[in-house]
Enzyme design. Sequence first.
Site, short mmCIF file in Angstrom:
data_model
loop_
_atom_site.label_atom_id
_atom_site.label_comp_id
_atom_site.label_asym_id
_atom_site.label_seq_id
_atom_site.Cartn_x
_atom_site.Cartn_y
_atom_site.Cartn_z
N LYS A 194 -9.44 -0.36 -5.97
CA LYS A 194 -9.46 0.58 -4.59
C LYS A 194 -10.84 1.09 -4.35
O LYS A 194 -11.17 1.79 -5.33
CB LYS A 194 -8.18 1.56 -4.45
CG LYS A 194 -8.21 2.28 -3.34
CD LYS A 194 -7.54 1.41 -2.09
CE LYS A 194 -7.78 2.28 -0.83
NZ LYS A 194 -6.65 2.86 -0.36
N HIS A 220 -4.70 -0.19 6.05
CA HIS A 220 -4.09 0.64 7.08
C HIS A 220 -5.06 0.49 8.41
O HIS A 220 -5.62 1.50 8.85
CB HIS A 220 -3.79 1.87 6.69
CG HIS A 220 -4.94 2.62 5.58
ND1 HIS A 220 -6.15 2.69 5.96
CD2 HIS A 220 -4.87 3.21 4.79
CE1 HIS A 220 -6.92 3.20 5.08
NE2 HIS A 220 -5.78 3.72 4.22
N HIS A 276 1.59 5.48 -1.79
CA HIS A 276 1.19 6.75 -2.70
C HIS A 276 2.53 7.09 -3.05
O HIS A 276 3.44 7.52 -2.47
CB HIS A 276 0.37 7.58 -1.66
CG HIS A 276 -0.62 7.10 -1.09
ND1 HIS A 276 -2.03 7.22 -1.87
CD2 HIS A 276 -0.71 6.49 0.05
CE1 HIS A 276 -2.75 6.58 -0.86
NE2 HIS A 276 -2.18 6.33 0.20
N ARG A 325 2.40 9.77 -5.73
CA ARG A 325 2.29 10.82 -6.43
C ARG A 325 2.49 10.97 -7.82
O ARG A 325 2.74 10.05 -8.44
CB ARG A 325 3.03 11.90 -5.52
CG ARG A 325 2.61 11.79 -4.04
CD ARG A 325 1.16 11.98 -3.77
NE ARG A 325 0.87 12.31 -2.22
CZ ARG A 325 0.01 11.87 -1.55
NH1 ARG A 325 -1.13 11.07 -2.08
NH2 ARG A 325 -0.19 12.00 -0.57
N LEU A 374 -5.01 9.50 7.79
CA LEU A 374 -6.44 9.03 7.91
C LEU A 374 -6.31 7.41 7.46
O LEU A 374 -5.61 6.94 6.52
CB LEU A 374 -7.27 9.58 6.82
CG LEU A 374 -7.61 10.93 7.38
CD1 LEU A 374 -8.39 11.90 6.16
CD2 LEU A 374 -8.75 10.85 8.62
N HIS A 411 3.41 14.65 1.27
CA HIS A 411 2.72 16.04 1.13
C HIS A 411 3.74 16.98 1.29
O HIS A 411 4.55 17.11 2.43
CB HIS A 411 1.51 16.39 2.27
CG HIS A 411 0.17 15.37 2.14
ND1 HIS A 411 -0.53 15.66 1.04
CD2 HIS A 411 -0.01 14.37 2.55
CE1 HIS A 411 -1.42 14.78 1.00
NE2 HIS A 411 -1.29 13.75 2.01
N HIS A 435 0.92 -1.41 -0.08
CA HIS A 435 -0.11 0.04 0.05
C HIS A 435 0.87 1.33 0.15
O HIS A 435 1.51 1.54 0.98
CB HIS A 435 -0.89 0.00 1.31
CG HIS A 435 -1.67 1.15 1.36
ND1 HIS A 435 -3.20 1.03 1.28
CD2 HIS A 435 -1.76 2.65 1.13
CE1 HIS A 435 -3.79 2.08 1.45
NE2 HIS A 435 -2.95 2.96 1.10
N ASP A 443 1.41 2.77 3.41
CA ASP A 443 0.59 3.90 3.38
C ASP A 443 1.42 5.32 3.38
O ASP A 443 1.07 6.15 3.73
CB ASP A 443 -0.51 4.00 4.38
CG ASP A 443 -1.66 5.05 4.02
OD1 ASP A 443 -1.54 5.29 2.84
OD2 ASP A 443 -2.45 5.58 4.86
N HIS A 469 -10.48 1.20 1.72
CA HIS A 469 -10.15 2.44 2.88
C HIS A 469 -11.46 2.28 3.81
O HIS A 469 -12.66 2.73 3.33
CB HIS A 469 -10.15 3.90 2.09
CG HIS A 469 -9.73 4.58 3.48
ND1 HIS A 469 -8.52 5.75 3.47
CD2 HIS A 469 -10.49 5.36 4.36
CE1 HIS A 469 -8.43 6.33 4.42
NE2 HIS A 469 -9.86 6.18 5.14
O1 DOR Z 1 -3.20 9.59 5.62
C1 DOR Z 1 -3.62 9.20 4.37
N1 DOR Z 1 -3.12 9.89 3.45
N2 DOR Z 1 -4.53 8.31 4.10
C2 DOR Z 1 -5.03 7.98 3.21
O2 DOR Z 1 -5.92 7.05 2.79
C3 DOR Z 1 -4.55 8.77 1.70
C4 DOR Z 1 -3.40 9.37 2.14
C5 DOR Z 1 -2.86 10.38 1.00
O3 DOR Z 1 -3.08 10.06 -0.19
O4 DOR Z 1 -2.42 11.31 1.15
ZN ZN Z 2 -3.33 5.00 1.62
#
Ligand code: DOR
Ligand code: ZN
Length: 349
Positions: A99, A174, A15, A17, A217, A249, A13, A245, A136
Amino acid sequence: MKTLTIIKPDDWHLHLREGVVLKNIIHFTSDYFGRAIVMPNTKAPITSIDKAIAYKKFISEALPKSSKFEPLMTIYLTDETDKGELINGFKNNVFFAAKLYPANATTNSSLGVKKIENLYEIFELMQESGMPLLIHGEVTDSEVDIFDREEVFIDRELQPIIKSFPKLKIVLEHITTSYAVDFVQENNIGATITPHHLHINRNAMFFGGLNSDFYCLPVAKRENNRLALRKAATSGKECFFLGTDSAPHLRKWKAFCGCAGIFNAPVAIESYLTVFEEENALDNFEKFASLNGPHFYNLSPNKEKLKLVSRSNKVVEFINVLEEKDIVGQIKPFHAGEILKWQVEGIFN
Ligand code: DOR
Ligand code: ZN
């Protein structure tokens, strides 16, 4: 100096970007993980075969030369997902899984699913074809307390899905509660567990004032839940496997609007390993990191090995995001400024 050698892990799992962020961060994962399931919540979500192919191409182009890393692509389910597109994409090996984001549950999920029953025909097809459903698991109902959203989702949405589709391959992503830990084991589904949910409880979000560094989250819950997650992850049980996860950012956005997500890729393996050592479960680390996931997804474990050594490992405060040679942003990694006790030594055959 202690060392540990395990089969090269996978991240089930992740991300990644797009654009400059993708280019700057992908090596943190591709250097040490064989495969990763790539989440489809890009700004314009990955809702079709064409989008998944284009996104996979960007990822492949961003990889360090000669990398063997394999991104496993997912389709972002919406109320409008086309059955043919989904199944064709799965049968042609474009999509590894689908997903499910309940609409507005998290980052870039506004196009997510508003009414889960509307997907039941799709679940039927996924069950028949063996396509995994990654969830999720949080309701978004504003009347439900944010700390209860996972439990309510399990009762309100997940139970009925499992009842209607007992053979559907489901991963509850998660997980954050002891309720989820028990549910996963009782219902023959899989679950990923992040490093951050093994380290922090909900107090972390309030250290030194509101602290968005630890906001993700589903949000971290009370301490008893963290302890249950640690027990589950380190148990070696096949239903629990590694999914970071990791969700980068840029600092300016995180500090300004407190986006949900913790960037743990630069320290993920060391972070998990710290927990396994603290729980006297180093022997089970390979199961969680490298064996249980492939077993769940009917894949072979990776061939290469990863060597770890116990030595002091200071985590940087920020990771610079570079465009050409200019710093265009910074991302704070999980464990920033801390000294971890383990370090990845390298990959070998
Ligand atoms: O904290 C999180 N950030 N939970 C998620 O489900 C998505 C992720 C994100 O893409 O930033
Ligand atoms: Zn995620």
